[in-house]
Design a protein around this motif. Structure first.
Motif, PDB file in Angstrom:
ATOM      1  N   SER A   3      85.957  51.992  98.969  1.00  0.00           N
ATOM      2  CA  SER A   3      84.707  51.285  99.181  1.00  0.00           C
ATOM      3  C   SER A   3      84.773  50.542 100.490  1.00  0.00           C
ATOM      4  O   SER A   3      85.831  50.309 101.068  1.00  0.00           O
ATOM      5  N   LYS A 180      88.444  50.967  87.660  1.00  0.00           N
ATOM      6  CA  LYS A 180      88.017  50.995  89.057  1.00  0.00           C
ATOM      7  C   LYS A 180      86.911  51.994  89.282  1.00  0.00           C
ATOM      8  O   LYS A 180      85.921  51.717  89.972  1.00  0.00           O
ATOM      9  N   THR A 184      82.771  51.036  90.299  1.00  0.00           N
ATOM     10  CA  THR A 184      82.245  51.412  91.603  1.00  0.00           C
ATOM     11  C   THR A 184      80.725  51.403  91.599  1.00  0.00           C
ATOM     12  O   THR A 184      80.096  50.923  92.545  1.00  0.00           O
ATOM     13  N   TYR A 190      78.880  51.716  95.667  1.00  0.00           N
ATOM     14  CA  TYR A 190      79.355  52.938  96.317  1.00  0.00           C
ATOM     15  C   TYR A 190      78.866  52.968  97.759  1.00  0.00           C
ATOM     16  O   TYR A 190      77.691  52.721  98.039  1.00  0.00           O
ATOM     17  N   ASP A 508      84.827  60.354  90.223  1.00  0.00           N
ATOM     18  CA  ASP A 508      84.830  60.408  91.686  1.00  0.00           C
ATOM     19  C   ASP A 508      85.377  61.744  92.185  1.00  0.00           C
ATOM     20  O   ASP A 508      86.322  61.803  92.957  1.00  0.00           O
TER      21      ASP A 508
END
Length: 568
Positions: A3, A180, A184, A190, A508
């Motif tokens: 990030s 985590k 996000t 994001y 992700d």
């Protein structure tokens, strides 16, 4: 997933955190003021309507709303000069707040924050600090469907203050998960713009987003009707959901209103069709009609296949679903229909077959001649020769008992002193990765598991017949060639599919990476299928495992073909 905040210095991060906390406190007060004014406005409108009926002029509702907007805007401008101060629905105002029900309703009414470049002070979205100088694209606010139509992403909320995007659905209804990857889209935001379009599309198909989105849309659709329901419930007793909904909708539907008035006037002398018995009869009739329609289509198609699946429902009951697949005789289209849903406390192979035969006979299907395909995905006793059913059972038997779990850890130290201890793994009904982990643990800690069973039988089996019988069943199954060969067969398959399963279930992931891994997995599976020596190699691996063990294994039974002499 990285990030944007990870590239900031410690001082910058502290300043950003302080700015967020300050904005959250200020927005909390503004939300309370907004909610109070909404209540005041509704009250004003109510008394205005009452006064109108008495000849009094109506209060100007628009002037009230405009005055509040002006007051809110001036308050924000005086207290906060950040980019988010221009947008009341900027996620920075509430990402770290514990929202009340009224605040959630207010945020839903405001909708996502989706400013255009012209709405920002710099007239463009900020560039990141990477070498590619990526930035957010306003085209991501919408997506194009296969038919060419455009749909607004009502869940994507951009924060001008943080230059990140958030998922509004998950921020409001996904719970408080501190992982985590999950945070996000809910807390951190994001901002990896280079892969933004692909990751936004992947996020839209994740399970946690789909569930949160359904909750949000249900909340949106129910918001107009909830005050009326609360008003009805507050005045009258609870007659049940079905009757209360009928009474609520009756003033808006002439036929329904006339029917209810007739029931009230004639009492029990008229057939109401709204009692619980009539409701169940109507549901049964609809079910029978749909089933007969599907049955007629299947009989005309002549050939069909069936998939039988089992899973636990919320009441911890085993539900068996029968899904039938066929080609329509008239249109040539392929259809999949839910034929039946049966509850079964026992899911042995014999009981599942009895249920299957019962469903087929009830519908009048000639399954012996017309059934051309079968699938038993999830029905563990029809699949993998009881492998996963026994893995789940031994998990419950050992790991759900403190005494047996302690014995298992003790025997791990005895047999594998230089190896890390492992816990028993359960077999989840929807994730193949759990199947892999479960039998991998059993294979790696096989001697420790068996000695745990032997010791438990010595300590508890003499006084508890059920425990002794259960352990005898485990010992008979796990000390058999059947178990070892089946386990090593699935181990070979999971060697190919487990990496793909882990990546597909992560949030992700990159679309290009997934495509490459899928193609690689298909190639490896085809290679295994074409390998003429695959079963010979599997047998050698299984035999090597058996030879290393001190226990005696039951060999596979072979059926001798009986030769019948020809009649002369």
């Amino acid at each position: 997933m990285s990030s944007r905040s990870q590239h900031l210095s410690g001082c910058a991060k502290r300043k950003l955190r302080a700015q967020r906390e300050d904005a959250t406190k200020k927005m909390s007060g503004l939300l309370d003021r907004f909610i109070k004014l909404i209540v005041l406005t509704e009250a004003t409108q109510y008394y205005s309507n009452v006064n109108n009926s008495n000849g009094i002029n109506e209060v100007d509702q628009v002037s009230v709303d405009n005055s509040f907007d002006n007051d809110l805007s001036s308050s924000i401008s005086a207290e906060n000069t950040s980019p988010g101060s221009l947008f009341k629905n900027d996620p920075v105002h509430f990402i770290y707040s514990k929202l009340t029900l009224k605040e959630i309703n207010l945020i839903i009414q405001l909708g996502p924050c989706q400013p255009c470049p012209d709405d920002l002070s710099q007239k463009h979205f900020p560039f990141d600090k990477t070498s590619r100088h990526g930035h957010f694209n306003e085209q991501w606010y919408s997506r194009v469907l296969p038919d060419g139509s455009t749909v607004i992403r009502d869940w994507l909320s951009y924060s001008p203050t943080l230059d990140t995007v958030f998922c509004l659905s998950r921020m409001l209804f996904a719970g408080h998960n501190k992982h985590k990857v999950v945070t996000t889209w809910t807390k951190v935001g994001y901002s990896t713009w280079q892969n933004g379009r692909q990751n936004i599309m992947l996020h839209e198909i994740s399970n946690i987003y789909v569930n949160a989105s359904k909750t949000l849309k249900t909340k949106k659709n129910s918001m107009p009707i909830i005050p009326a329901l609360e008003k009805k419930v507050g005045k009258k007793k609870n007659n049940g959901n079905f009757k209360d909904i009928l009474l609520l909708m009756a003033p808006h539907l002439y036929a329904l209103s006339s029917h209810i008035n007739s029931i009230k006037s004639q009492g029990k002398h008229v057939c109401s069709f709204i009692s619980w018995e009539r409701q169940n009869q109507l549901i049964s009739s609809i079910t029978e009609f749909i089933g007969s329609t599907i049955g007629s289509d299947i009989k005309r198609s002549r050939l069909f296949s069936i998939a039988i699946d089992s899973t636990f429902d919320a009441a911890r009951k085993e539900q068996i679903s029968f899904i039938i697949r066929y080609v329509s005789h008239s249109s040539g289209n392929i259809f999949e229909r839910l034929l039946a849903l049966k509850e079964s406390p026992v899911i042995t192979r014999e009981s599942l077959f009895d249920l299957f035969e019962l469903v087929m006979n009830r519908e009048g299907f000639d399954w012996k001649n017309k059934l051309i395909g079968q699938s038993y995905d999830g029905a563990s006793n029809m699949n993998a020769v009881d492998l996963f059913g026994n893995l789940e059972s031994i998990y419950s038997f050992i790991w759900c008992s403190k005494k047996r779990a302690a014995l298992f850890r003790e025997f791990q130290d005895k047999h594998y002193p230089n190896m890390q201890k492992k816990s028993m793994k359960r077999v989840a009904t929807t994730r193949w990765e759990s199947h892999d982990a479960a039998f991998e643990t059993v294979l790696q800690k096989f001697d420790a598991i068996l000695e745990t069973l032997v010791e438990t039988r010595r300590n508890e089996g003499s006084g508890d017949v059920k425990v002794g019988s259960t352990i005898a069943g485990f010992m008979k199954y796990f000390l058999s060639y059947q178990f070892v060969l089946t386990a090593y067969t699935f181990k070979k398959i999971f060697t190919v599919l487990s990496p793909l399963s882990k990546i597909m279930q992560s949030v992700d992931i990159d679309l290009l990476t997934v495509t490459n891994i899928v193609e690689t997995s298909k190639h490896n599976l085809n290679f295994l299928s074409d390998d003429d020596n695959i079963f010979g190699n599997l047998y050698e691996e299984a035999q090597s495992f058996i030879n290393k063990s001190d226990y005696e294994f039951e060999v596979l039974r072979t059926t001798r073909i009986k030769k019948v002499p020809k009649k002369t």
